[in-house]
Design an enzyme around this catalytic site. Structure first.
Site, PDB file in Angstrom:
ATOM      1  N   ASP A  26       1.001  -1.254  -0.075  1.00 18.83           N
ATOM      2  CA  ASP A  26      -0.017  -0.166   0.133  1.00 18.83           C
ATOM      3  C   ASP A  26       0.989   1.326   0.117  1.00 18.83           C
ATOM      4  O   ASP A  26       2.029   1.230   0.490  1.00 18.83           O
ATOM      5  CB  ASP A  26      -0.854  -0.034   1.203  1.00 18.83           C
ATOM      6  CG  ASP A  26      -1.907   1.149   1.334  1.00 18.83           C
ATOM      7  OD1 ASP A  26      -2.207   1.510  -0.024  1.00 18.83           O
ATOM      8  OD2 ASP A  26      -2.756   1.146   2.289  1.00 18.83           O
ATOM      9  N   HIS A  43       2.829   3.336  -8.790  1.00 22.94           N
ATOM     10  CA  HIS A  43       2.667   2.109  -9.097  1.00 22.94           C
ATOM     11  C   HIS A  43       3.858   1.674  -9.867  1.00 22.94           C
ATOM     12  O   HIS A  43       4.451   0.460  -9.660  1.00 22.94           O
ATOM     13  CB  HIS A  43       1.377   1.658 -10.019  1.00 22.94           C
ATOM     14  CG  HIS A  43       0.188   2.037  -9.278  1.00 22.94           C
ATOM     15  ND1 HIS A  43      -0.180   1.696  -8.072  1.00 22.94           N
ATOM     16  CD2 HIS A  43      -0.889   2.773  -9.521  1.00 22.94           C
ATOM     17  CE1 HIS A  43      -1.286   2.179  -7.732  1.00 22.94           C
ATOM     18  NE2 HIS A  43      -1.822   2.712  -8.686  1.00 22.94           N
ATOM     19  N   LEU A 137      11.473 -19.920  -4.258  1.00 18.02           N
ATOM     20  CA  LEU A 137      10.479 -19.429  -3.675  1.00 18.02           C
ATOM     21  C   LEU A 137       9.078 -19.489  -4.586  1.00 18.02           C
ATOM     22  O   LEU A 137       8.910 -19.326  -5.754  1.00 18.02           O
ATOM     23  CB  LEU A 137      10.689 -17.930  -3.763  1.00 18.02           C
ATOM     24  CG  LEU A 137       9.596 -16.631  -3.174  1.00 18.02           C
ATOM     25  CD1 LEU A 137       9.610 -16.811  -1.802  1.00 18.02           C
ATOM     26  CD2 LEU A 137       9.694 -15.516  -3.575  1.00 18.02           C
TER      27      LEU A 137
HETATM   28  C1  FPP Z   1      -2.042   0.344  -3.481  1.00 19.36           C
HETATM   29  O1  FPP Z   1      -1.570   1.400  -3.425  1.00 19.36           O
HETATM   30  C2  FPP Z   1      -1.532  -0.530  -4.526  1.00 19.36           C
HETATM   31  C3  FPP Z   1      -2.153  -1.239  -5.487  1.00 19.36           C
HETATM   32  C4  FPP Z   1      -3.581  -1.059  -5.778  1.00 19.36           C
HETATM   33  C5  FPP Z   1      -1.471  -1.916  -6.441  1.00 19.36           C
HETATM   34  C6  FPP Z   1      -0.340  -2.629  -6.072  1.00 19.36           C
HETATM   35  C7  FPP Z   1       0.788  -2.788  -7.538  1.00 19.36           C
HETATM   36  C8  FPP Z   1       1.869  -2.464  -7.589  1.00 19.36           C
HETATM   37  C9  FPP Z   1       2.870  -2.679  -6.328  1.00 19.36           C
HETATM   38  C10 FPP Z   1       2.553  -2.667  -8.736  1.00 19.36           C
HETATM   39  C11 FPP Z   1       3.408  -3.577  -9.338  1.00 19.36           C
HETATM   40  C12 FPP Z   1       3.014  -5.221  -8.770  1.00 19.36           C
HETATM   41  C13 FPP Z   1       2.928  -6.141  -9.688  1.00 19.36           C
HETATM   42  C14 FPP Z   1       2.916  -7.493  -9.093  1.00 19.36           C
HETATM   43  C15 FPP Z   1       3.355  -5.969 -11.098  1.00 19.36           C
HETATM   44  P1  FPP Z   1      -2.357   2.606  -3.512  1.00 19.36           P
HETATM   45  O2  FPP Z   1      -2.551   3.055  -4.868  1.00 19.36           O
HETATM   46  O3  FPP Z   1      -3.686   2.294  -2.975  1.00 19.36           O
HETATM   47  O4  FPP Z   1      -1.900   4.071  -2.526  1.00 19.36           O
HETATM   48  P2  FPP Z   1      -2.294   5.048  -1.840  1.00 19.36           P
HETATM   49  O5  FPP Z   1      -3.373   4.312  -0.642  1.00 19.36           O
HETATM   50  O6  FPP Z   1      -1.239   5.875  -1.130  1.00 19.36           O
HETATM   51  O7  FPP Z   1      -3.568   5.828  -2.778  1.00 19.36           O
END
Ligand code: FPP
Length: 246
Positions: A26, A43, A137
């Site tokens: 997150d 992201h 893994l």
């Molecule tokens: C939450 O941060 C994150 C996500 C919904 C997406 C997770 C994706 C990645 C880490 C990208 C790459 C992963 C792979 C496996 C390719 P948020 O957008 O909710 O952050 P915020 O709470 O600060 O808005």
């Protein structure tokens, strides 16, 4: 338990590592906002943390790593962000699959295939097929994953079984997406939020939860090690009274 010095610097005990680590990644949006960048850049940078954490878990000899990459609730985000996240997974697998394969990583997907574009499913399936015999893994990508949805899907699988098994924790667990996997010992959530967010509702029953204040794009090896040390300080009782260490 190796504890050093007056400030009790806690070293990592290689013999008491969690077998299964699950991560709620997150804080990508906040990371980007802090830099005046579009959310997507968070992201994109988060992908570099994914690479670094997978490599470190593999090196440490952790057996299972489950990453929450896209939840069933994430469809509520703007279409542009959803499309970006879908493309990011495709790009990630295209770019990293050879290296993951070389590291011996075995990839699995946890989630529903419903609504996921065919192109995305195609690259996931290719990653699964290419790495299926690997012995390192076990990387579970929770993609289009929702804990409640998983329980409902499991009920359907259970009811279709012939002959109908006796309902028990283990016969039900064998119908979940995670059939055959041990439950997570450690759940890490980054960016300081203290929520489960519909992640592995059944499987996290006795997981130790470590909340890291670090935003996911900044979450690298050092912070992972800190979380693992935190885990090793916990006393796991699994509802009993006897002191059982991880
Ligand atoms: C939450 O941060 C994150 C996500 C919904 C997406 C997770 C994706 C990645 C880490 C990208 C790459 C992963 C792979 C496996 C390719 P948020 O957008 O909710 O952050 P915020 O709470 O600060 O808005």
């Amino acid at each position: 338990m190796p504890v050093k010095g007056q400030n009790r610097t806690f070293l990592l005990d290689a013999k008491r590592l969690p077998r299964h680590v699950a991560v709620i990644m997150d804080g990508n949006g906040r990371w980007a906002r802090k830099r005046g960048l579009p959310r997507m850049e968070g992201h994109r940078e988060g992908m570099n943390s994914v690479r670094s954490i997978i490599r470190k878990c593999g090196e440490l000899g952790i057996s299972y790593l489950t990453l929450y990459a896209f939840s069933t609730e994430n469809w509520k985000r703007p279409g542009r962000e959803v499309r970006f996240l879908m493309q990011l997974l495709i790009q990630y697998l295209k770019k990293e699959l050879t290296e993951l394969d070389r590291q011996g990583v075995r990839i699995a997907m946890l989630g529903s295939r419903e609504r996921v574009p065919t192109e995305v499913l195609g690259s996931i399936d290719q990653a699964l097929a290419q790495t299926k015999n690997n012995r390192g893994l076990k990387l579970n990508l929770a993609f289009n994953y929702g804990g409640r949805r998983e329980v409902l899907d499991a009920v359907e699988v259970f009811l279709k079984k012939r002959p109908r098994p006796v309902l028990s924790e283990s016969s039900f667990a064998s119908c979940l997406y995670t059939a055959g996997l041990p439950d997570p010992d450690l759940l890490i959530r980054t960016s300081g939020e203290m929520r489960i967010s519909n992640f592995l509702l059944w499987q996290l029953a006795y997981a130790e939860i470590v909340v890291s204040p670090v935003l996911w794009p900044d979450f690298r090896e050092r912070e992972l090690l800190r979380c693992l040390r935190e885990f090793q300080k916990r006393e796991r009782r699994f509802g009993g009274v006897k002191s059982v260490h991880a």
